[in-house]
Motif scaffolding. Structure first.
Motif, PDB file in Angstrom:
ATOM      1  N   MET A   1      10.971   4.102   0.045  1.00 32.21           N
ATOM      2  CA  MET A   1      10.385   3.502  -1.157  1.00 32.21           C
ATOM      3  C   MET A   1      10.203   4.572  -2.223  1.00 32.21           C
ATOM      4  O   MET A   1       9.677   5.651  -1.948  1.00 32.21           O
ATOM      5  N   SER A   2      10.637   4.268  -3.434  1.00 33.28           N
ATOM      6  CA  SER A   2      10.403   5.077  -4.623  1.00 33.28           C
ATOM      7  C   SER A   2       9.482   4.269  -5.539  1.00 33.28           C
ATOM      8  O   SER A   2       9.142   3.122  -5.228  1.00 33.28           O
TER       9      SER A   2
ATOM     10  N   ARG B   1       9.012   7.448   3.148  1.00 29.34           N
ATOM     11  CA  ARG B   1       9.927   6.936   4.173  1.00 29.34           C
ATOM     12  C   ARG B   1       9.156   6.031   5.126  1.00 29.34           C
ATOM     13  O   ARG B   1       8.218   6.467   5.789  1.00 29.34           O
ATOM     14  N   LEU B   2       9.580   4.771   5.186  1.00 32.95           N
ATOM     15  CA  LEU B   2       8.990   3.828   6.135  1.00 32.95           C
ATOM     16  C   LEU B   2       9.617   3.977   7.514  1.00 32.95           C
ATOM     17  O   LEU B   2       8.997   3.655   8.521  1.00 32.95           O
ATOM     18  N   ASP B   3      10.854   4.429   7.553  1.00 31.01           N
ATOM     19  CA  ASP B   3      11.539   4.856   8.773  1.00 31.01           C
ATOM     20  C   ASP B   3      12.637   5.806   8.312  1.00 31.01           C
ATOM     21  O   ASP B   3      12.766   6.062   7.106  1.00 31.01           O
ATOM     22  N   PRO B   4      13.432   6.394   9.194  1.00 35.11           N
ATOM     23  CA  PRO B   4      14.425   7.375   8.741  1.00 35.11           C
ATOM     24  C   PRO B   4      15.405   6.840   7.700  1.00 35.11           C
ATOM     25  O   PRO B   4      15.958   7.627   6.912  1.00 35.11           O
TER      26      PRO B   4
ATOM     27  N   ALA C   1       0.822  -1.212   0.000  1.00 37.22           N
ATOM     28  CA  ALA C   1       0.000   0.000   0.000  1.00 37.22           C
ATOM     29  C   ALA C   1       0.854   1.259   0.000  1.00 37.22           C
ATOM     30  O   ALA C   1       0.429   2.307  -0.511  1.00 37.22           O
ATOM     31  N   ALA C   2       2.049   1.192   0.569  1.00 40.50           N
ATOM     32  CA  ALA C   2       2.906   2.376   0.678  1.00 40.50           C
ATOM     33  C   ALA C   2       3.641   2.707  -0.614  1.00 40.50           C
ATOM     34  O   ALA C   2       4.162   3.820  -0.756  1.00 40.50           O
ATOM     35  N   ALA C   3       3.713   1.768  -1.551  1.00 38.83           N
ATOM     36  CA  ALA C   3       4.486   1.972  -2.778  1.00 38.83           C
ATOM     37  C   ALA C   3       3.988   3.213  -3.517  1.00 38.83           C
ATOM     38  O   ALA C   3       2.818   3.282  -3.914  1.00 38.83           O
ATOM     39  N   PRO C   4       4.842   4.217  -3.720  1.00 37.57           N
ATOM     40  CA  PRO C   4       4.380   5.477  -4.318  1.00 37.57           C
ATOM     41  C   PRO C   4       4.370   5.422  -5.845  1.00 37.57           C
ATOM     42  O   PRO C   4       5.155   4.698  -6.464  1.00 37.57           O
TER      43      PRO C   4
END
Length: 306
Positions: free
Chosen positions: A82-83, A75-78, A66-69
């Motif tokens: 994901m690009s 940023r999933l963490d610092p 779901a996070a895939a842009p």
């Protein structure tokens, strides 16, 4: 066999991030050396969803998908980014392990060995959390796949990345059929990897202080790591091949040379020849000096393929 995919070059964490596409380009350049012209190559496939679920929680997988842009970066963490190309890159990296293991289990000797030239790395991703540049834990996905094969009773997972493979330990800890052995610099990210951690009987952690160099590295493997793997009598050896313990690496200072990775790989191949019909599957993890990546990949592959 060498498994890779052009999609693994499309993961773009952003300018200045150490886990850049140039890392894989350097590794691929090393694989093109004339010494390896005889080794067949294959594109890494996409894994099946159930193959990922053997190592990762469904909720984690859903969140990453779901996070895939479609554009920009997330940023999933610092440290973990994901690009638009990241999801396929990570999927291909896990798929490479599955395909490489299938290849190894249908061959013997030097033909039963494989190197997965893929990124992003995977060994920090836990069962429930992506972290440390890692989305999916490729070596754990491969280990779970291998343990489902009827001809595999025991495996050994060896991690010589300079950072402790906390995700692999999290996923495989307590699985008696899978011995996990890790050498790593300590103290260093992610702060895990102490001897006897969590009292897991199938985990052997070999922490090394900064600046240890060759003698300490060879000693812990010769006295502890290699005898444990030999006694486990694995039907398959999997290697998390991180080359960031090299003296040129900017993120650590364990002070190894390329020949040290070649030495350990030869020792692992010898164990595989005794117990596993030569079956060894290796995958790229860390390593952030491009010069060191080229040198270490050459040394590792020379030892792996003979």
């Amino acid at each position: 066999m060498i498994f890779t995919h052009s999609a693994c070059l499309l993961h773009e964490p952003g300018a200045g991030h150490p886990e850049s596409p140039a890392r894989l380009a350097a590794v691929l350049d090393a694989t093109l050396h004339s010494d390896f012209a005889h080794i067949p190559r294959a594109d890494a496939p996409l894994p099946e969803r159930d193959q990922l679920e053997r190592a990762h929680d469904e909720q984690m997988l859903n969140a990453i998908f779901a996070a895939a842009p479609a554009s920009g970066v997330v940023r999933l963490d610092p440290d973990t980014v994901m690009s638009p190309g990241s999801l396929e890159a990570a999927l291909r990296a896990s798929g490479a392990l599955v395909a490489a293991i299938d290849h190894a289990l249908t061959n013997r000797g030097s033909a039963a060995r494989a190197f997965c030239a893929v990124r992003p790395p995977g060994h920090h991703a836990t069962r429930a959390l992506p972290m440390g540049f890692c989305l999916f834990n490729h070596i754990a996905v491969g280990a779970a796949h291998a343990l489902g094969h009827p001809d595999v009773a025991r495996i050994a997972v060896v991690d010589f990345d300079v950072h402790h493979g906390n995700g692999t330990q999290d996923i495989l800890g307590g699985e008696a059929r899978a011995l996990f052995v890790s050498s790593h610099q300590s103290p260093l990210y992610p702060g895990t990897g102490a001897p006897g951690e969590s009292c897991l009987s199938n985990v052997l952690n070999l922490p090394l202080p900064p600046g240890s160099g060759r003698s300490a590295f060879e000693r812990v493997w010769s006295e502890h790591g290699l005898p444990a793997i030999d006694a486990h009598r694995p039907d398959l050896i999997l290697i998390s091949a991180g080359f960031d313990a090299h003296r040129l690496d900017p993120l650590a200072n364990l002070e190894l040379e390329a020949d040290d990775f070649g030495w350990l790989t030869r020792e692992l191949v010898a164990i595989a020849d005794r117990h596993a019909q030569g079956r060894v599957v290796s995958t790229l993890e860390g390593g952030y000096s491009l010069t060191a990546l080229r040198e270490c990949t050459h040394a590792h592959m020379t030892a792996l393929f003979g």
